[in-house]
Enzyme design. Structure first.
Site, PDB file in Angstrom:
ATOM      1  N   PHE A   1       0.974  -1.127  -0.311  1.00 39.16           N
ATOM      2  CA  PHE A   1      -0.251  -0.088   0.097  1.00 39.16           C
ATOM      3  C   PHE A   1       1.121   1.503  -0.080  1.00 39.16           C
ATOM      4  CE2 PHE A   1      -2.125  -3.838   1.423  1.00 39.16           C
ATOM      5  CZ  PHE A   1      -3.020  -3.197   0.492  1.00 39.16           C
ATOM      6  N   LYS A   2       0.652   2.233  -1.293  1.00 47.42           N
ATOM      7  CA  LYS A   2       1.187   3.091  -0.906  1.00 47.42           C
ATOM      8  C   LYS A   2       1.124   4.286  -0.606  1.00 47.42           C
ATOM      9  CE  LYS A   2       3.847   5.058  -5.420  1.00 47.42           C
ATOM     10  NZ  LYS A   2       3.660   5.533  -6.976  1.00 47.42           N
ATOM     11  N   ILE A   3       1.873   5.183   0.126  1.00 46.65           N
ATOM     12  CA  ILE A   3       1.582   5.563   1.314  1.00 46.65           C
ATOM     13  C   ILE A   3       2.222   7.049   1.131  1.00 46.65           C
ATOM     14  CG2 ILE A   3       1.302   6.359   3.758  1.00 46.65           C
ATOM     15  CD1 ILE A   3       0.808   3.531   4.203  1.00 46.65           C
TER      16      ILE A   3
END
Length: 394
Positions: free
Chosen positions: A190-192
């Site tokens: 998950f790209k945060i």
């Protein structure tokens, strides 16, 4: 255990170009800062020992792949067969590309999201559109998981960048949707955004066993704090740091690199890599916004390098002779990291106050620009989905 981009837990690829692309976020949702001066930076001189390999008559791509995992920033419709991606990122930008090209193989995934009864029953228009976007991201992500051997990284709404619990809730929602279509957690990242709140969300998610991919890293404070949080992947945009330095001044971290005779973007990658490896953090470092082959040669040894297709093509077409093997020197290694010296300030246990104090003008401005760009893309995707909902076949 080391991570490989060819099998989970490994791969990431990002689509941030405003067309249907599969690639690690080397492109951006905002215009690259223009050069406004002629400041130039010499090639990075990495500290510590170096090593090289006998390249024989192999291609340059073979040679550099001996040191780092080279990740193609692949445009799927034009170059998928030539440089097939090993992993993928699904983002609002990719949704925009799919919506602009109705004949893509992913359009059905978006149409199925718009037909989702759970979303359609929501009376609040904002919640309904957000639900459609989440469902579309996951449906496309599920399709991508069938096409690539590695992991699919899913963008978390940039409008949540300063809301730790909002990020965590969104990731849990996305995980549930992926579970509904039988995509297991080990295939996902998950790209945060690397705000302090995003880094805190990464720390809490990683503690649950959910792996995170931190983006918009433009300073050592961001990289070190993300490593301390246990982020699985930390992505640094070297070209954007260099662009900022060529048209601005006043950032202490950048000015210090220039005074040492180093390129500020490459120097940031070097320091972050050495910090991660010297102090035993599990994070893997990804270098993005690579602008030319010399950038790539100067990064050899970093975990992952996202390379634009024109660079990959040049590397693939260039044959290296045995007497040219000196050109391929491992700039970064766990061994050289052990001798890298850090100041007491750099070895701090980062908290929100020290993190904010260490963020120089470059990272503040570039982070803000990135967040604005991603937020605008998400809003545009919502608007387009709203215009075509309900789809004709529903």
């Amino acid at each position: 255990m080391s991570l490989s981009l060819h099998s989970p837990p490994s791969s990431f690829l990002s689509s941030s170009l405003p067309k249907s692309t599969l690639g690690f976020a080397n492109g951006s949702s905002f215009s690259t800062l223009l050069f406004k001066s002629n400041r130039s930076f010499p090639v990075l001189r990495a500290s510590g020992s170096s090593s090289s390999v006998d390249t024989g008559s192999r291609t340059e791509l073979d040679a550099v792949s001996s040191f780092s995992e080279i990740v193609p920033d692949t445009v799927i419709f034009d170059d998928f067969e030539k440089f097939p991606p090993t992993a993928a990122t699904v983002s609002s930008s990719l949704l925009l590309g799919i919506l602009s090209l109705p004949d893509t193989i992913f359009r059905n995934a978006v149409d199925m999201a718009l037909a989702d009864s759970t979303c359609s029953r929501l009376d609040n228009p904002e919640l309904r559109l957000s639900c459609f976007v989440n469902k579309a991201l996951v449906n496309v992500g599920g399709d991508l998981a069938k096409l690539v051997p590695g992991r699919v990284s899913t963008e978390v709404d940039a409008r949540l960048a300063y809301d730790t619990h909002g990020i965590i809730r969104r990731v849990h929602d996305l995980l549930k949707l992926y579970d509904d279509i039988n995509v297991p957690p080990e295939r996902l990242l998950f790209k945060i955004p690397s705000t302090w709140q995003g880094i805190e969300a990464s720390r809490l998610l990683e503690a649950e066993g959910i792996q995170t991919h931190m983006t918009f890293v433009y300073s050592f404070a961001q990289a070190a704090a993300a490593a301390q949080a246990g982020a699985s992947v930390i992505q640094i945009f070297i070209g954007r740091v260099r662009d900022w330095a060529r048209s601005h001044s006043g950032d202490p971290e950048i000015e210090a690199a220039i005074q040492r005779g180093e390129d500020p973007g490459l120097a940031l990658v070097t320091k972050a890599y050495n910090y991660i490896h010297k102090y035993g953090h599990k994070s893997k470092l990804m270098a993005a916004a690579v602008r030319n082959k010399q950038d790539l040669f100067s990064l050899l040894g970093v975990d992952y390098i996202i390379a634009p297709l024109k660079i990959l093509q040049s590397l693939k077409e260039s044959i290296t002779a045995p007497d040219e093997k000196y050109s391929y020197v491992q700039r970064l290694s766990p061994q050289s990291a052990s001798s890298y010296e850090f100041t007491a300030e750099e070895l701090t246990k980062w908290d929100q106050l020290s993190f904010a104090s260490a963020m120089g003008p470059a990272s503040v401005e570039l982070l803000a620009a990135g967040l604005d760009g991603y937020a605008n893309q998400t809003k545009r995707a919502e608007e387009l989905l709203d215009k075509i909902w309900p789809p004709p076949n529903v």
